[in-house]
Scaffold this active site. Structure first.
Site, PDB file in Angstrom:
ATOM      1  N   ALA A  88      -6.847  -3.871   1.241  1.00  0.00           N
ATOM      2  CA  ALA A  88      -5.713  -4.266   2.078  1.00  0.00           C
ATOM      3  C   ALA A  88      -4.538  -4.716   1.230  1.00  0.00           C
ATOM      4  O   ALA A  88      -4.708  -5.444   0.261  1.00  0.00           O
ATOM      5  CB  ALA A  88      -6.122  -5.385   3.027  1.00  0.00           C
ATOM      6  N   ASP A  89      -3.351  -4.264   1.630  1.00  0.00           N
ATOM      7  CA  ASP A  89      -2.134  -4.804   1.034  1.00  0.00           C
ATOM      8  C   ASP A  89      -1.471  -5.704   2.076  1.00  0.00           C
ATOM      9  O   ASP A  89      -2.007  -5.894   3.172  1.00  0.00           O
ATOM     10  CB  ASP A  89      -1.201  -3.688   0.546  1.00  0.00           C
ATOM     11  CG  ASP A  89      -0.715  -2.755   1.659  1.00  0.00           C
ATOM     12  OD1 ASP A  89      -0.748  -3.151   2.843  1.00  0.00           O
ATOM     13  OD2 ASP A  89      -0.298  -1.634   1.341  1.00  0.00           O
ATOM     14  N   SER A  90      -0.324  -6.241   1.744  1.00  0.00           N
ATOM     15  CA  SER A  90       0.312  -7.202   2.655  1.00  0.00           C
ATOM     16  C   SER A  90       0.672  -6.572   3.997  1.00  0.00           C
ATOM     17  O   SER A  90       0.585  -7.229   5.040  1.00  0.00           O
ATOM     18  CB  SER A  90       1.549  -7.815   2.012  1.00  0.00           C
ATOM     19  OG  SER A  90       2.490  -6.810   1.686  1.00  0.00           O
ATOM     20  N   MET A  91       1.034  -5.317   4.014  1.00  0.00           N
ATOM     21  CA  MET A  91       1.362  -4.660   5.283  1.00  0.00           C
ATOM     22  C   MET A  91       0.121  -4.462   6.139  1.00  0.00           C
ATOM     23  O   MET A  91       0.188  -4.580   7.364  1.00  0.00           O
ATOM     24  CB  MET A  91       2.065  -3.318   5.038  1.00  0.00           C
ATOM     25  CG  MET A  91       3.482  -3.475   4.507  1.00  0.00           C
ATOM     26  SD  MET A  91       4.531  -4.589   5.495  1.00  0.00           S
ATOM     27  CE  MET A  91       4.577  -3.732   7.045  1.00  0.00           C
ATOM     28  N   ASN A  92      -1.012  -4.162   5.498  1.00  0.00           N
ATOM     29  CA  ASN A  92      -2.266  -4.059   6.250  1.00  0.00           C
ATOM     30  C   ASN A  92      -2.590  -5.388   6.906  1.00  0.00           C
ATOM     31  O   ASN A  92      -3.008  -5.424   8.074  1.00  0.00           O
ATOM     32  CB  ASN A  92      -3.436  -3.661   5.352  1.00  0.00           C
ATOM     33  CG  ASN A  92      -3.326  -2.279   4.774  1.00  0.00           C
ATOM     34  OD1 ASN A  92      -3.409  -2.117   3.560  1.00  0.00           O
ATOM     35  ND2 ASN A  92      -3.163  -1.269   5.604  1.00  0.00           N
TER      36      ASN A  92
END
Length: 78
Positions: A36-40
């Protein structure tokens, strides 16, 4: 609503967002390690907000690192 129900929904939301199996999302899994990245994380939080009628402040969203962080946040507010 039980904590187990909330944990299941959180794990489902994470798995769906990341395109992985729910079995690959441990209850205390590290979101970044799961891919996961911040947008996820924003998308996952938005899904949980809709599901539980919550509004998660940005400061709380930034503190989310683990699947259990999401579970704890939701469980404390429903």
């Amino acid at each position: 609503m039980s904590r187990a129900d909330i944990e299941l929904k959180v794990r489902q939301a994470v798995a769906t967002e990341l395109g992985i199996s729910m079995e690959d999302v441990p209850a205390d899994g590290d979101l970044e390690a799961l891919g996961a990245d911040s947008m996820n994380v924003v998308d996952i939080v938005m899904e949980l907000e809709d599901a539980y009628g919550l509004e998660v402040p940005e400061e709380a969203m930034e503190a989310v690192k683990l699947v259990s962080d999401l579970t704890n946040y939701v469980a404390a507010r429903v």
